[in-house]
Design a protein around this motif. Sequence first.
Motif, PDB file in Angstrom:
ATOM      1  N   THR A  49      67.189  19.292  46.850  1.00 57.89           N
ATOM      2  CA  THR A  49      68.590  19.430  46.433  1.00 57.89           C
ATOM      3  C   THR A  49      69.367  20.301  47.402  1.00 57.89           C
ATOM      4  O   THR A  49      70.508  19.987  47.726  1.00 57.89           O
ATOM      5  CB  THR A  49      68.697  20.021  45.014  1.00 57.89           C
ATOM      6  OG1 THR A  49      68.006  21.272  44.968  1.00 57.89           O
ATOM      7  CG2 THR A  49      68.128  19.091  43.979  1.00 57.89           C
ATOM      8  N   VAL A  50      68.760  21.376  47.882  1.00 53.48           N
ATOM      9  CA  VAL A  50      69.440  22.241  48.849  1.00 53.48           C
ATOM     10  C   VAL A  50      69.736  21.461  50.125  1.00 53.48           C
ATOM     11  O   VAL A  50      70.845  21.526  50.670  1.00 53.48           O
ATOM     12  CB  VAL A  50      68.589  23.498  49.148  1.00 53.48           C
ATOM     13  CG1 VAL A  50      69.119  24.251  50.343  1.00 53.48           C
ATOM     14  CG2 VAL A  50      68.543  24.394  47.937  1.00 53.48           C
ATOM     15  N   TRP A  95      61.505  19.800  44.768  1.00 55.45           N
ATOM     16  CA  TRP A  95      62.782  19.208  44.373  1.00 55.45           C
ATOM     17  C   TRP A  95      63.925  20.179  44.590  1.00 55.45           C
ATOM     18  O   TRP A  95      65.048  19.757  44.914  1.00 55.45           O
ATOM     19  CB  TRP A  95      62.722  18.716  42.928  1.00 55.45           C
ATOM     20  CG  TRP A  95      61.859  17.507  42.801  1.00 55.45           C
ATOM     21  CD1 TRP A  95      60.676  17.406  42.132  1.00 55.45           C
ATOM     22  CD2 TRP A  95      62.073  16.224  43.403  1.00 55.45           C
ATOM     23  NE1 TRP A  95      60.150  16.150  42.271  1.00 55.45           N
ATOM     24  CE2 TRP A  95      60.988  15.394  43.053  1.00 55.45           C
ATOM     25  CE3 TRP A  95      63.069  15.687  44.208  1.00 55.45           C
ATOM     26  CZ2 TRP A  95      60.884  14.071  43.467  1.00 55.45           C
ATOM     27  CZ3 TRP A  95      62.962  14.368  44.620  1.00 55.45           C
ATOM     28  CH2 TRP A  95      61.889  13.576  44.255  1.00 55.45           C
ATOM     29  N   LYS A  96      63.684  21.485  44.433  1.00 56.54           N
ATOM     30  CA  LYS A  96      64.729  22.468  44.759  1.00 56.54           C
ATOM     31  C   LYS A  96      65.088  22.374  46.231  1.00 56.54           C
ATOM     32  O   LYS A  96      66.265  22.393  46.606  1.00 56.54           O
ATOM     33  CB  LYS A  96      64.250  23.885  44.437  1.00 56.54           C
ATOM     34  CG  LYS A  96      64.333  24.245  42.979  1.00 56.54           C
ATOM     35  CD  LYS A  96      63.864  25.684  42.764  1.00 56.54           C
ATOM     36  CE  LYS A  96      63.869  26.062  41.312  1.00 56.54           C
ATOM     37  NZ  LYS A  96      63.388  27.450  41.110  1.00 56.54           N
ATOM     38  N   HIS A  97      64.066  22.278  47.078  1.00 57.76           N
ATOM     39  CA  HIS A  97      64.297  22.154  48.523  1.00 57.76           C
ATOM     40  C   HIS A  97      65.083  20.877  48.829  1.00 57.76           C
ATOM     41  O   HIS A  97      66.000  20.897  49.655  1.00 57.76           O
ATOM     42  CB  HIS A  97      62.957  22.159  49.264  1.00 57.76           C
ATOM     43  CG  HIS A  97      63.085  21.909  50.724  1.00 57.76           C
ATOM     44  ND1 HIS A  97      63.601  22.835  51.591  1.00 57.76           N
ATOM     45  CD2 HIS A  97      62.764  20.825  51.478  1.00 57.76           C
ATOM     46  CE1 HIS A  97      63.608  22.327  52.815  1.00 57.76           C
ATOM     47  NE2 HIS A  97      63.104  21.110  52.763  1.00 57.76           N
ATOM     48  N   GLN A 111      54.712  23.949  39.693  1.00 54.94           N
ATOM     49  CA  GLN A 111      55.498  24.883  40.498  1.00 54.94           C
ATOM     50  C   GLN A 111      55.797  24.279  41.869  1.00 54.94           C
ATOM     51  O   GLN A 111      56.906  24.404  42.388  1.00 54.94           O
ATOM     52  CB  GLN A 111      54.723  26.204  40.640  1.00 54.94           C
ATOM     53  CG  GLN A 111      55.558  27.406  40.976  1.00 54.94           C
ATOM     54  CD  GLN A 111      56.620  27.691  39.929  1.00 54.94           C
ATOM     55  OE1 GLN A 111      56.497  27.343  38.761  1.00 54.94           O
ATOM     56  NE2 GLN A 111      57.686  28.298  40.345  1.00 54.94           N
ATOM     57  N   LEU A 154      58.424  21.618  41.486  1.00 57.15           N
ATOM     58  CA  LEU A 154      59.702  22.264  41.250  1.00 57.15           C
ATOM     59  C   LEU A 154      60.287  22.781  42.554  1.00 57.15           C
ATOM     60  O   LEU A 154      61.470  22.550  42.853  1.00 57.15           O
ATOM     61  CB  LEU A 154      59.515  23.407  40.246  1.00 57.15           C
ATOM     62  CG  LEU A 154      60.765  24.017  39.670  1.00 57.15           C
ATOM     63  CD1 LEU A 154      61.449  23.018  38.759  1.00 57.15           C
ATOM     64  CD2 LEU A 154      60.389  25.252  38.860  1.00 57.15           C
ATOM     65  N   ASN A 155      59.474  23.467  43.368  1.00 61.94           N
ATOM     66  CA  ASN A 155      59.943  23.971  44.656  1.00 61.94           C
ATOM     67  C   ASN A 155      60.333  22.831  45.585  1.00 61.94           C
ATOM     68  O   ASN A 155      61.320  22.934  46.320  1.00 61.94           O
ATOM     69  CB  ASN A 155      58.868  24.847  45.311  1.00 61.94           C
ATOM     70  CG  ASN A 155      58.714  26.165  44.607  1.00 61.94           C
ATOM     71  OD1 ASN A 155      59.621  26.630  43.912  1.00 61.94           O
ATOM     72  ND2 ASN A 155      57.561  26.783  44.757  1.00 61.94           N
TER      73      ASN A 155
END
Length: 180
Positions: free
Chosen positions: A108-109, A104-106, A98, A101-102
């Motif tokens: 990409t944003v 890599w999301k950060h 988790q 995942l968070n």
Amino acid sequence: MKKAAPELEKAKQTKDRTLRNRNKRKYKRNKKASKQLRKTFDQSFVHGKNYAGQSSAPQVSSTANAMYESAVPSFVRLRHAQNVWIKTYQNVVKWQHQHQLNYWKHCTVRLRAENARLKRRLAVQDSEDEEEEVAQQQQRQAAVERDAAEALLDEEFIAFMEVSARHRLERSRLKNESVH
């Protein structure tokens, strides 16, 4: 010693109640395991085994010994500890997944925002480049016009100088004629 036994029994009953209230199926499993453990423990003395499962008397049968050895109290505690560690490990793996995942999301944003900013900057630079090209073309045209105007001025200036030189010569000749 006699007082300690009732207190231990009372503490055990309280503990059993809390376990039962929390999770009845878990309580039933624990109760069944403890009954089986007591039964196995009692039978081990009948077959001449001590608490650790080691034989102090000649062995009766190997299958019976294997069954009784697998049910010693340390094994039950070990299984419980293994389950705790397995669950803990699974929770850590889930948390790490988790977290990644968070992360890599950060990323990409953040990169999308940076790309948008860079695109705006390039658009502004392109428009500035076009404006600079137009300004440079205007400066070139102005320089060409100045050069042409200077060339004209140079020719006019030379013509003026010729005329003024003629006038001086003429004037000096007139002076010389009038004096003589």
